[in-house]
Design an enzyme around this catalytic site. Structure first.
Site, mmCIF file in Angstrom:
data_model
loop_
_atom_site.group_PDB
_atom_site.id
_atom_site.type_symbol
_atom_site.label_atom_id
_atom_site.label_comp_id
_atom_site.label_asym_id
_atom_site.label_seq_id
_atom_site.Cartn_x
_atom_site.Cartn_y
_atom_site.Cartn_z
ATOM 1 N N HIS A 1 0.847 -1.202 0.000
ATOM 2 C CA HIS A 1 0.000 0.000 0.000
ATOM 3 C C HIS A 1 0.886 1.258 0.000
ATOM 4 C CE1 HIS A 1 -3.290 2.661 1.607
ATOM 5 N NE2 HIS A 1 -2.247 3.256 2.169
ATOM 6 N N GLU A 2 1.897 1.264 0.882
ATOM 7 C CA GLU A 2 2.801 2.425 0.943
ATOM 8 C C GLU A 2 3.576 2.583 -0.356
ATOM 9 O OE1 GLU A 2 2.329 4.448 3.276
ATOM 10 O OE2 GLU A 2 1.136 3.057 4.472
ATOM 11 N N HIS B 1 1.588 4.536 -2.745
ATOM 12 C CA HIS B 1 1.733 5.995 -2.563
ATOM 13 C C HIS B 1 3.037 6.478 -3.197
ATOM 14 C CE1 HIS B 1 -1.651 6.612 0.024
ATOM 15 N NE2 HIS B 1 -1.188 5.882 1.018
ATOM 16 N N GLU C 1 -5.745 7.165 -0.906
ATOM 17 C CA GLU C 1 -5.670 5.946 -0.093
ATOM 18 C C GLU C 1 -6.334 4.771 -0.798
ATOM 19 O OE1 GLU C 1 -3.824 5.581 2.408
ATOM 20 O OE2 GLU C 1 -3.306 7.686 2.642
#
Ligand SMILES: [Zn+2]
Length: 415
Positions: free
Chosen positions: A277-278, A281, A357
């Site tokens: 997930h990071e 980003h 997100e």
């Protein structure tokens, strides 16, 4: 003036009662009935005690948030109307002839006063986190962080307000525009320094300790084209039981940071999901999108502050005891407007953040191809952070820069 002050107190009180009723009686944070008994239902992954604690804890935290926001505005208003701001200005001007020194002194007294008046509130928030065993930081450590916060914020804000007030004195009509121009390199510089200068004052950052896990994370990073030396672990377990990971910094200082709490509490495939997930980003450059949005907003914000300050000082010069916008004593008005506009913009910035997100979640699912791990991660995030899965709308609107855990679990199932 007494009358205005009384009105302000009454309005604040009514607002507090409304928020209390809203959070405790007018809304409930249970999930829609058609999802009962599914993986998104907290009853399926929390025990009775955790359910009760998470509900209580979320409600108190939300209440503190909404009550705390206008408190600072109220203090600034009070400092102006009772003439304290004028007093601070006179002290500062009698101590030195240099505008920079005057500002430093004036701003020190103002910051100290606001910090002391809002301190019981911060302490209450710490105490509650501590009672619910989210915060594990001892009181001494917490105080140390508070003192450090005070001085770091003091220095950074002093640079900003000293520049702004010297611009105000020189360019009565255009100061806001020049301030905005200068804010761009300043923001970029701070973002660049943050992970290597500011963050290490609070915590230790180091490469992942678990070398086998590191190997797997770096494999994932390689698939995502992220350089290996940009992944860090931070010792948050001294301070909290909550779980987290984040992307920070720009250029060569950009990095993905994983809280060590996440490493001890989650299964390996959950950690990999969080890291993916990071990485989402990181790869989609969300930090830069954020900076761009912030620069746009500050353009509008500074212009509005300029307009509002002119109008307010002209109309209520006597009540506020401020003769000119560029007087030192107008600073509480500047800070009050800044706080109000930031709060007003928060639903917008939260919405943009929630979109990012969601994109990062979807990216992570694609990278890990492990939907089950994703759902379990969200369940654990709720459990260990005592977070509500489905918060009331106002809470979501003003507080949630992530989609709610219910939304996250649902859209992953739909993809
Ligand atoms: Zn994220």
């Amino acid at each position: 003036m007494r009358k205005r002050l009384t009105t302000a107190v009454i309005v604040y009180f009514i607002y507090g009662v409304f928020i209390y009723l809203y959070l405790y009686f007018l809304t409930d944070n249970t999930i829609p009935s058609n999802y009962e008994g599914t993986a998104v239902d907290p009853k399926t992954f929390m025990n009775a005690r955790e359910l009760m604690l998470s509900e209580e804890y979320s409600k108190i935290k939300n209440l503190l948030f909404f009550i705390g926001i206008p408190l600072e505005w109220f203090i600034f208003f009070l400092v102006l109307t009772i003439g304290l701001s004028k007093k601070f200005q006179q002290w500062a001007q009698s101590a030195s002839k240099l505008p920079v020194v005057q500002m430093a002194l004036y701003f020190f007294w103002l910051s100290l006063l606001v910090t002391i008046l809002t301190w019981p509130f911060d302490w209450l928030s710490y105490k509650i986190s501590s009672d619910y065993q989210i915060t594990t930081q001892p009181f001494n450590g917490w105080i140390r962080d508070q003192v450090m916060d005070f001085f770091i914020n003091y220095v950074l804000m002093l640079i900003i307000v000293a520049v702004i007030y010297s611009l105000m004195r020189k360019f009565e009509k255009r100061w806001w525009f020049f301030a905005w121009l200068l804010s761009i390199p300043f923001t970029l510089f701070l973002m660049f320094l943050q992970p290597v200068v500011i963050d290490p004052l609070y915590n230790d950052f180091y490469p992942l300790k678990d070398k086998i896990l590191e190997e797997k994370i770096l494999d994932l990073a390689e698939q995502a084209n992220i350089p290996a030396d940009h992944v860090y672990e931070v010792d948050m377990s001294k301070k909290t039981n909550a779980l987290n990971a984040y992307v920070t910094g720009i250029g060569p200082n950009s990095r993905i940071v994983l809280w060590d709490t996440t490493l001890t509490k989650l299964e390996e495939d959950e950690i990999l999901f969080i890291m993916a997930h990071e990485m989402g980003h990181y790869v989609m450059k969300h930090i830069y999108v954020g900076i761009f949005g912030y620069v746009l907003l500050s353009f509008v914000g500074l212009y509005l502050i300029h307009r509002f300050m002119n109008i307010i000082v002209q109309r209520w010069s006597n009540e506020l005891k401020v003769t000119n916008v560029s007087d030192l004593s107008s600073l509480p008005l500047f800070l009050m407007l800044l706080g109000m506009l930031s709060f007003a913009a928060s639903p917008l910035t939260n919405t943009v953040s929630r979109v990012q997100e969601k994109k990062a979640d979807l990216y992570a699912i694609e990278l890990t191809e492990n939907e089950e791990a994703a759902v379990e991660t969200f369940q654990d995030l709720a459990k260990y952070g005592l977070s509500e899965v489905n918060p009331p709308s106002l809470v979501k609107f003003f507080r949630y820069d992530h989609p709610t855990l219910l939304e996250r679990m649902l859209y992953l199932k739909e993809e």
